[in-house]
Motif scaffolding. Sequence first.
Motif, PDB file in Angstrom:
ATOM      1  N   MET A 101       0.893  -1.023  -0.081  1.00  0.00           N
ATOM      2  CA  MET A 101      -0.048  -0.136  -0.024  1.00  0.00           C
ATOM      3  C   MET A 101       0.939   1.059   0.266  1.00  0.00           C
ATOM      4  N   LYS A 102       0.516   2.116  -1.075  1.00  0.00           N
ATOM      5  CA  LYS A 102       1.389   3.415  -0.915  1.00  0.00           C
ATOM      6  C   LYS A 102       0.662   4.577  -0.375  1.00  0.00           C
ATOM      7  N   VAL A 103       1.153   5.082   0.730  1.00  0.00           N
ATOM      8  CA  VAL A 103       0.649   6.164   1.313  1.00  0.00           C
ATOM      9  C   VAL A 103       1.579   7.432   1.286  1.00  0.00           C
ATOM     10  N   VAL A 104       1.006   8.480   0.944  1.00  0.00           N
ATOM     11  CA  VAL A 104       1.772   9.814   0.638  1.00  0.00           C
ATOM     12  C   VAL A 104       1.231  10.536   1.700  1.00  0.00           C
ATOM     13  N   VAL A 105       2.245  10.948   2.320  1.00  0.00           N
ATOM     14  CA  VAL A 105       2.201  11.842   3.879  1.00  0.00           C
ATOM     15  C   VAL A 105       2.589  13.558   3.298  1.00  0.00           C
ATOM     16  N   ILE A 106       1.688  14.496   3.305  1.00  0.00           N
ATOM     17  CA  ILE A 106       2.007  15.855   3.041  1.00  0.00           C
ATOM     18  C   ILE A 106       2.396  16.445   4.281  1.00  0.00           C
ATOM     19  N   GLY A 107       3.507  17.211   4.312  1.00  0.00           N
ATOM     20  CA  GLY A 107       3.879  17.793   5.765  1.00  0.00           C
ATOM     21  C   GLY A 107       4.435  16.790   6.543  1.00  0.00           C
ATOM     22  N   ALA A 108       5.416  15.880   6.060  1.00  0.00           N
ATOM     23  CA  ALA A 108       5.866  14.615   6.726  1.00  0.00           C
ATOM     24  C   ALA A 108       6.945  14.949   7.466  1.00  0.00           C
ATOM     25  N   SER A 109       7.632  16.267   7.509  1.00  0.00           N
ATOM     26  CA  SER A 109       8.715  16.351   8.376  1.00  0.00           C
ATOM     27  C   SER A 109       8.437  17.186   9.622  1.00  0.00           C
ATOM     28  N   GLY A 110       7.090  17.555   9.679  1.00  0.00           N
ATOM     29  CA  GLY A 110       6.889  18.246  11.015  1.00  0.00           C
ATOM     30  C   GLY A 110       6.250  17.505  12.081  1.00  0.00           C
TER      31      GLY A 110
ATOM     32  N   VAL B  88      18.158  11.669   7.580  1.00  0.00           N
ATOM     33  CA  VAL B  88      16.963  10.648   7.431  1.00  0.00           C
ATOM     34  C   VAL B  88      17.502   9.243   7.835  1.00  0.00           C
ATOM     35  N   ILE B  89      18.598   9.179   8.537  1.00  0.00           N
ATOM     36  CA  ILE B  89      18.836   7.762   8.703  1.00  0.00           C
ATOM     37  C   ILE B  89      17.794   6.813   9.509  1.00  0.00           C
ATOM     38  N   ASP B  90      17.133   7.644  10.510  1.00  0.00           N
ATOM     39  CA  ASP B  90      16.089   6.727  11.135  1.00  0.00           C
ATOM     40  C   ASP B  90      14.568   6.573  10.301  1.00  0.00           C
ATOM     41  N   LEU B  91      14.518   7.375   9.144  1.00  0.00           N
ATOM     42  CA  LEU B  91      13.537   7.407   8.237  1.00  0.00           C
ATOM     43  C   LEU B  91      13.967   6.821   6.831  1.00  0.00           C
ATOM     44  N   ALA B  92      14.831   6.002   6.700  1.00  0.00           N
ATOM     45  CA  ALA B  92      15.337   5.475   5.623  1.00  0.00           C
ATOM     46  C   ALA B  92      14.433   4.876   4.614  1.00  0.00           C
ATOM     47  N   SER B  93      13.458   4.250   5.055  1.00  0.00           N
ATOM     48  CA  SER B  93      12.497   3.550   4.374  1.00  0.00           C
ATOM     49  C   SER B  93      11.452   4.398   3.367  1.00  0.00           C
ATOM     50  N   VAL B  94      11.675   5.801   4.056  1.00  0.00           N
ATOM     51  CA  VAL B  94      10.612   6.916   3.421  1.00  0.00           C
ATOM     52  C   VAL B  94      11.224   7.544   2.059  1.00  0.00           C
ATOM     53  N   GLU B  95      10.443   7.680   0.976  1.00  0.00           N
ATOM     54  CA  GLU B  95      10.777   8.370  -0.328  1.00  0.00           C
ATOM     55  C   GLU B  95      10.271   9.836  -0.023  1.00  0.00           C
TER      56      GLU B  95
ATOM     57  N   ALA C 106       4.341  -2.557   6.570  1.00  0.00           N
ATOM     58  CA  ALA C 106       3.179  -2.736   5.508  1.00  0.00           C
ATOM     59  C   ALA C 106       2.828  -1.633   4.508  1.00  0.00           C
ATOM     60  N   ALA C 107       3.152  -0.488   4.819  1.00  0.00           N
ATOM     61  CA  ALA C 107       3.049   0.548   3.922  1.00  0.00           C
ATOM     62  C   ALA C 107       4.399   1.344   3.237  1.00  0.00           C
ATOM     63  N   ARG C 108       4.099   1.499   2.055  1.00  0.00           N
ATOM     64  CA  ARG C 108       5.115   2.238   1.313  1.00  0.00           C
ATOM     65  C   ARG C 108       5.011   3.629   1.315  1.00  0.00           C
ATOM     66  N   VAL C 109       5.705   4.575   2.310  1.00  0.00           N
ATOM     67  CA  VAL C 109       5.436   6.005   2.557  1.00  0.00           C
ATOM     68  C   VAL C 109       6.349   6.799   1.492  1.00  0.00           C
ATOM     69  N   VAL C 110       5.519   7.577   0.952  1.00  0.00           N
ATOM     70  CA  VAL C 110       6.172   8.858   0.294  1.00  0.00           C
ATOM     71  C   VAL C 110       6.114  10.128   0.969  1.00  0.00           C
ATOM     72  N   GLY C 111       7.046  10.659   1.705  1.00  0.00           N
ATOM     73  CA  GLY C 111       7.087  11.721   2.480  1.00  0.00           C
ATOM     74  C   GLY C 111       7.208  13.144   1.816  1.00  0.00           C
ATOM     75  N   VAL C 112       6.216  14.039   1.663  1.00  0.00           N
ATOM     76  CA  VAL C 112       6.293  15.215   0.954  1.00  0.00           C
ATOM     77  C   VAL C 112       6.710  16.595   1.946  1.00  0.00           C
ATOM     78  N   ALA C 113       7.529  17.236   1.841  1.00  0.00           N
ATOM     79  CA  ALA C 113       7.870  18.536   2.570  1.00  0.00           C
ATOM     80  C   ALA C 113       8.285  19.725   1.866  1.00  0.00           C
ATOM     81  N   ARG C 114       8.015  20.766   2.218  1.00  0.00           N
ATOM     82  CA  ARG C 114       8.515  21.894   1.537  1.00  0.00           C
ATOM     83  C   ARG C 114      10.026  21.989   1.728  1.00  0.00           C
ATOM     84  N   ARG C 115      10.686  21.715   2.810  1.00  0.00           N
ATOM     85  CA  ARG C 115      12.016  21.246   3.053  1.00  0.00           C
ATOM     86  C   ARG C 115      12.258  19.892   3.342  1.00  0.00           C
ATOM     87  N   ALA C 116      12.608  19.242   2.190  1.00  0.00           N
ATOM     88  CA  ALA C 116      12.756  17.779   2.405  1.00  0.00           C
ATOM     89  C   ALA C 116      14.138  17.510   2.886  1.00  0.00           C
TER      90      ALA C 116
END
Length: 333
Positions: A1-10, A41-48, A25-35
């Motif tokens: 399952m692909k979940v896009v999180v907008i505002g992912a770094s706050g 992102v060592i602790d969030l390595a599974s996030v695109e 279980a989820a493939r996560v795409v993190g969207v942020a103004r300042r990616a």
Amino acid sequence: MKVVVIGASGNLGSAAIRALTADGAARVVGVARRAPSGPSVIDLASVEWRQADVSTADLEPVLEGADAVVHLAWKFQPTHRPEETWATNAVGTRRVLEAVARAGVPALVCASSVAAYSPVHHDDSVDETWETDGASAAAYCREKAYVERALDAFACAHPEVRLVRVRPAFVFQRSAASEQRRIFGGPLARPALLDRRRIAVVPVPAGLRMQAVHAGDVGRALAIAATTEVTGAFNLAGAGVIGRDEIGELLGARTIEIPMRPLREGLHAAWHARLAQVPGSLLDAVMQLPLMSTARAESELGWRPRHSGMDALEAVISGIPEKAGSRLPPLRP
């Protein structure tokens, strides 16, 4: 399952990502103004990670192929330039909704707030049917109420999209302590000055009572809402109500009750003089917010907060003097 999180770094986004990636279980795409990039992102390595500003970017390609979108992007500051917060919070949310529809995303989870609720003058808890016209004239409340109306219109125009909105109480976690000090306290509120060992007396508005919730608990609710077939609005709050006695206990300090009117006028004057980060109208909102029932989240999401409201407030209070934060850009100390 692909979940896009907008505002992912706050504050909320980081918690949502932790919850969504907890079991893989989820493939996560993190969207942020300042990616974030590199070692941040060592602790969030599974996030695109994708970099995009909701007020200006072409969002449809970012959402392509998503099974669910979790929209959390929000600007609280600058309170002295409401046109800037409006561009992100109101216009940006509308642009996300349009992109969700064009991209054919089947599910949308959007963060609202207790501040979207209309004022109350009693201490009975309210459910999700309470009116959402905003707790005061503060820009934050106006924008949250506007988002509620935009979501109402979207639900009517796109009944094929499973729509969930969450309305959390004040959201705290240790890793957001430095960011929240900057947002609400500004440059004059130095971390050392907010050390409980230095605080002897705390002024408290007369009649203050509020709820809080830990970001980790909100993140779990967002993950459940994104990945299960629920719909509608859900209140989120930790157990307990925080008032004068609880604040005194938490800070280990004597409290003094201050009448609301002079406190509000003093805060508003300080805000106009650029000495305070928030206007008096936001204090109006805090004093008029309803206490929320979380029965629906408990029954339909199977959600139980793991932290009390006091636990959540303790996390940020203890983190501020220690300059607690995260390697994500908005949360850096």
